[in-house]
Scaffold this motif. Structure first.
Motif, PDB file in Angstrom:
ATOM      1  N   ARG A  73       0.830  -1.210   0.000  1.00 15.79           N
ATOM      2  CA  ARG A  73       0.000   0.000   0.000  1.00 15.79           C
ATOM      3  C   ARG A  73       0.863   1.259   0.000  1.00 15.79           C
ATOM      4  NH1 ARG A  73      -4.691  -1.920   4.210  1.00 15.79           N
ATOM      5  NH2 ARG A  73      -6.066  -2.815   2.646  1.00 15.79           N
ATOM      6  N   ALA A  74       1.956   1.238   0.757  1.00 11.86           N
ATOM      7  CA  ALA A  74       2.858   2.396   0.795  1.00 11.86           C
ATOM      8  C   ALA A  74       3.487   2.626  -0.577  1.00 11.86           C
ATOM      9  CB  ALA A  74       3.936   2.195   1.859  1.00 11.86           C
ATOM     10  N   LYS A  75       3.883   1.545  -1.246  1.00 13.58           N
ATOM     11  CA  LYS A  75       4.460   1.668  -2.589  1.00 13.58           C
ATOM     12  C   LYS A  75       3.433   2.225  -3.572  1.00 13.58           C
ATOM     13  CE  LYS A  75       7.837  -2.016  -2.016  1.00 13.58           C
ATOM     14  NZ  LYS A  75       8.196  -3.396  -2.327  1.00 13.58           N
ATOM     15  N   ILE A  76       2.201   1.736  -3.479  1.00 12.89           N
ATOM     16  CA  ILE A  76       1.140   2.221  -4.365  1.00 12.89           C
ATOM     17  C   ILE A  76       0.922   3.713  -4.148  1.00 12.89           C
ATOM     18  CG2 ILE A  76      -1.367   2.148  -4.785  1.00 12.89           C
ATOM     19  CD1 ILE A  76      -1.181  -0.920  -4.332  1.00 12.89           C
ATOM     20  N   THR A  77       0.855   4.133  -2.887  1.00 13.07           N
ATOM     21  CA  THR A  77       0.662   5.547  -2.574  1.00 13.07           C
ATOM     22  C   THR A  77       1.804   6.381  -3.133  1.00 13.07           C
ATOM     23  OG1 THR A  77      -0.556   4.963  -0.571  1.00 13.07           O
ATOM     24  CG2 THR A  77       0.344   7.192  -0.677  1.00 13.07           C
ATOM     25  N   SER A  78       3.034   5.889  -2.983  1.00 13.43           N
ATOM     26  CA  SER A  78       4.194   6.594  -3.497  1.00 13.43           C
ATOM     27  C   SER A  78       4.133   6.707  -5.016  1.00 13.43           C
ATOM     28  CB  SER A  78       5.470   5.867  -3.068  1.00 13.43           C
ATOM     29  OG  SER A  78       6.592   6.444  -3.661  1.00 13.43           O
ATOM     30  N   LEU A  79       3.809   5.615  -5.687  1.00 13.94           N
ATOM     31  CA  LEU A  79       3.714   5.622  -7.149  1.00 13.94           C
ATOM     32  C   LEU A  79       2.586   6.532  -7.628  1.00 13.94           C
ATOM     33  CD1 LEU A  79       4.379   1.842  -7.890  1.00 13.94           C
ATOM     34  CD2 LEU A  79       5.894   3.771  -8.408  1.00 13.94           C
ATOM     35  N   GLN A  80       1.481   6.541  -6.891  1.00 11.63           N
ATOM     36  CA  GLN A  80       0.383   7.434  -7.262  1.00 11.63           C
ATOM     37  C   GLN A  80       0.823   8.895  -7.158  1.00 11.63           C
ATOM     38  OE1 GLN A  80      -2.631   5.994  -4.558  1.00 11.63           O
ATOM     39  NE2 GLN A  80      -3.760   5.022  -6.222  1.00 11.63           N
ATOM     40  N   SER A  81       1.573   9.215  -6.122  1.00 10.96           N
ATOM     41  CA  SER A  81       2.078  10.589  -5.954  1.00 10.96           C
ATOM     42  C   SER A  81       3.003  10.966  -7.099  1.00 10.96           C
ATOM     43  CB  SER A  81       2.818  10.731  -4.625  1.00 10.96           C
ATOM     44  OG  SER A  81       1.951  10.511  -3.548  1.00 10.96           O
ATOM     45  N   ILE A  82       3.864  10.041  -7.485  1.00 11.37           N
ATOM     46  CA  ILE A  82       4.791  10.297  -8.595  1.00 11.37           C
ATOM     47  C   ILE A  82       4.010  10.525  -9.889  1.00 11.37           C
ATOM     48  CG2 ILE A  82       6.564   9.238 -10.058  1.00 11.37           C
ATOM     49  CD1 ILE A  82       7.573   7.838  -7.444  1.00 11.37           C
ATOM     50  N   MET A  83       3.018   9.655 -10.133  1.00  9.45           N
ATOM     51  CA  MET A  83       2.223   9.802 -11.353  1.00  9.45           C
ATOM     52  C   MET A  83       1.434  11.110 -11.341  1.00  9.45           C
ATOM     53  SD  MET A  83       1.162   5.772 -11.950  1.00  9.45           S
ATOM     54  CE  MET A  83      -0.451   6.171 -12.440  1.00  9.45           C
ATOM     55  N   ASP A  84       0.916  11.505 -10.186  1.00  6.13           N
ATOM     56  CA  ASP A  84       0.197  12.780 -10.085  1.00  6.13           C
ATOM     57  C   ASP A  84       1.133  13.950 -10.364  1.00  6.13           C
ATOM     58  OD1 ASP A  84      -2.169  11.480  -9.531  1.00  6.13           O
ATOM     59  OD2 ASP A  84      -2.061  11.799  -7.351  1.00  6.13           O
ATOM     60  N   ALA A  85       2.364  13.874  -9.858  1.00  7.92           N
ATOM     61  CA  ALA A  85       3.341  14.942 -10.106  1.00  7.92           C
ATOM     62  C   ALA A  85       3.684  15.020 -11.597  1.00  7.92           C
ATOM     63  CB  ALA A  85       4.607  14.705  -9.280  1.00  7.92           C
ATOM     64  N   ILE A  86       3.815  13.872 -12.249  1.00  2.00           N
ATOM     65  CA  ILE A  86       4.090  13.845 -13.695  1.00  2.00           C
ATOM     66  C   ILE A  86       2.923  14.477 -14.448  1.00  2.00           C
ATOM     67  CG2 ILE A  86       4.360  12.335 -15.705  1.00  2.00           C
ATOM     68  CD1 ILE A  86       5.955  10.421 -13.839  1.00  2.00           C
ATOM     69  N   ARG A  87       1.701  14.135 -14.067  1.00  2.00           N
ATOM     70  CA  ARG A  87       0.515  14.699 -14.724  1.00  2.00           C
ATOM     71  C   ARG A  87       0.477  16.223 -14.566  1.00  2.00           C
ATOM     72  NH1 ARG A  87      -2.266  10.098 -12.598  1.00  2.00           N
ATOM     73  NH2 ARG A  87      -2.682   8.675 -14.297  1.00  2.00           N
ATOM     74  N   LEU A  88       0.772  16.686 -13.342  1.00  2.00           N
ATOM     75  CA  LEU A  88       0.756  18.138 -13.101  1.00  2.00           C
ATOM     76  C   LEU A  88       1.809  18.847 -13.946  1.00  2.00           C
ATOM     77  CD1 LEU A  88       0.239  18.403  -9.224  1.00  2.00           C
ATOM     78  CD2 LEU A  88      -1.328  19.180 -11.023  1.00  2.00           C
ATOM     79  N   GLU A  89       2.984  18.257 -14.052  1.00  2.00           N
ATOM     80  CA  GLU A  89       4.101  18.890 -14.770  1.00  2.00           C
ATOM     81  C   GLU A  89       3.966  18.777 -16.287  1.00  2.00           C
ATOM     82  OE1 GLU A  89       7.589  21.073 -15.053  1.00  2.00           O
ATOM     83  OE2 GLU A  89       6.499  20.600 -13.220  1.00  2.00           O
ATOM     84  N   PHE A  90       3.521  17.595 -16.763  1.00  2.00           N
ATOM     85  CA  PHE A  90       3.565  17.331 -18.207  1.00  2.00           C
ATOM     86  C   PHE A  90       2.199  17.081 -18.846  1.00  2.00           C
ATOM     87  CE2 PHE A  90       7.629  15.877 -16.406  1.00  2.00           C
ATOM     88  CZ  PHE A  90       8.494  16.722 -17.094  1.00  2.00           C
ATOM     89  N   GLY A  91       1.137  17.105 -18.080  1.00  2.84           N
ATOM     90  CA  GLY A  91      -0.204  16.917 -18.634  1.00  2.84           C
ATOM     91  C   GLY A  91      -0.721  15.502 -18.433  1.00  2.84           C
ATOM     92  N   ASP A  92      -2.032  15.371 -18.642  1.00  2.06           N
ATOM     93  CA  ASP A  92      -2.724  14.104 -18.387  1.00  2.06           C
ATOM     94  C   ASP A  92      -2.259  12.958 -19.272  1.00  2.06           C
ATOM     95  OD1 ASP A  92      -4.212  15.151 -16.331  1.00  2.06           O
ATOM     96  OD2 ASP A  92      -6.004  15.509 -17.543  1.00  2.06           O
ATOM     97  N   GLN A  93      -1.769  13.237 -20.461  1.00  2.00           N
ATOM     98  CA  GLN A  93      -1.372  12.165 -21.374  1.00  2.00           C
ATOM     99  C   GLN A  93       0.056  11.668 -21.149  1.00  2.00           C
ATOM    100  OE1 GLN A  93      -3.416  10.478 -23.387  1.00  2.00           O
ATOM    101  NE2 GLN A  93      -4.966  11.726 -22.358  1.00  2.00           N
ATOM    102  N   ALA A  94       0.801  12.332 -20.275  1.00  2.59           N
ATOM    103  CA  ALA A  94       2.210  11.959 -20.076  1.00  2.59           C
ATOM    104  C   ALA A  94       2.358  10.546 -19.518  1.00  2.59           C
ATOM    105  CB  ALA A  94       2.895  12.967 -19.157  1.00  2.59           C
ATOM    106  N   VAL A  95       1.594  10.200 -18.512  1.00  2.99           N
ATOM    107  CA  VAL A  95       1.734   8.872 -17.884  1.00  2.99           C
ATOM    108  C   VAL A  95       1.379   7.763 -18.870  1.00  2.99           C
ATOM    109  CG1 VAL A  95       0.907   7.353 -16.043  1.00  2.99           C
ATOM    110  CG2 VAL A  95       1.476   9.737 -15.531  1.00  2.99           C
ATOM    111  N   PRO A  96       0.226   7.848 -19.575  1.00  5.76           N
ATOM    112  CA  PRO A  96      -0.062   6.790 -20.557  1.00  5.76           C
ATOM    113  C   PRO A  96       1.016   6.673 -21.628  1.00  5.76           C
ATOM    114  CG  PRO A  96      -2.043   8.068 -20.122  1.00  5.76           C
ATOM    115  CD  PRO A  96      -0.923   8.754 -19.410  1.00  5.76           C
ATOM    116  N   GLN A  97       1.582   7.799 -22.059  1.00  4.07           N
ATOM    117  CA  GLN A  97       2.649   7.753 -23.070  1.00  4.07           C
ATOM    118  C   GLN A  97       3.887   7.060 -22.521  1.00  4.07           C
ATOM    119  OE1 GLN A  97       3.170  11.830 -24.273  1.00  4.07           O
ATOM    120  NE2 GLN A  97       1.397  11.795 -25.644  1.00  4.07           N
ATOM    121  N   ILE A  98       4.244   7.350 -21.282  1.00  2.71           N
ATOM    122  CA  ILE A  98       5.406   6.693 -20.655  1.00  2.71           C
ATOM    123  C   ILE A  98       5.150   5.190 -20.565  1.00  2.71           C
ATOM    124  CG2 ILE A  98       6.733   6.452 -18.518  1.00  2.71           C
ATOM    125  CD1 ILE A  98       6.229   9.493 -18.077  1.00  2.71           C
TER     126      ILE A  98
END
Length: 140
Positions: A73-98
């Motif tokens: 659960r801690a890893k999932i929360t951490s990964l979710q935070s990272i993905m949210d930061a990527i979305r904020l910085e690079f837009g909603d399509q950045a994570v699916p593209q990665i």
């Protein structure tokens, strides 16, 4: 072995589980019953101890699994935070593209997180609550 004869042969002493029995038939019956009850209590105690050991072993496994679950659960929360930061910085399509670039399946956004409300779609309820809800649903 067990001796069921009314009186032992001359010169022989009746025995029950290796214990000599009295000559009187009613005393013999009481003694056999007493010895049989002792054996039954011992077997019952052994069965209870075996069950307790099994339950303790299950408790150890459950504890280890709870630690593993909390780590996951801690890893999932951490990964979710990272993905949210990527979305904020690079837009909603950045994570699916990665994900696509590295060959990972692109998950629907609702599975990963809902950054508009900053609410994770993963359940934060405890395992006990989940089991209780399932038990309640099954009882309906």
């Amino acid at each position: 072995g067990k001796s069921h004869s009314k009186t032992p042969a001359k010169g022989k002493v009746a025995k029950y589980n290796g214990v000599p029995l009295p000559a009187d038939a009613s005393q013999r019956r009481r003694m056999r019953n007493k010895l049989s009850a002792q054996v039954h209590r011992k077997r019952k105690e052994d069965a209870l101890n075996t069950a307790k050991e099994g339950a303790e072993g299950c408790d150890v496994v459950i504890s280890k699994l709870k630690v593993q679950l909390n780590d996951t659960r801690a890893k999932i929360t951490s990964l979710q935070s990272i993905m949210d930061a990527i979305r904020l910085e690079f837009g909603d399509q950045a994570v699916p593209q990665i994900f696509q670039q590295v060959g990972l399946p692109v998950l629907p956004r609702s599975v990963t997180s809902d950054s508009d409300n900053n609410i994770s779609s993963f359940s934060t309820s405890s395992d006990e609550e989940s089991l209780g809800e399932k038990a309640h649903i099954g009882a309906v």
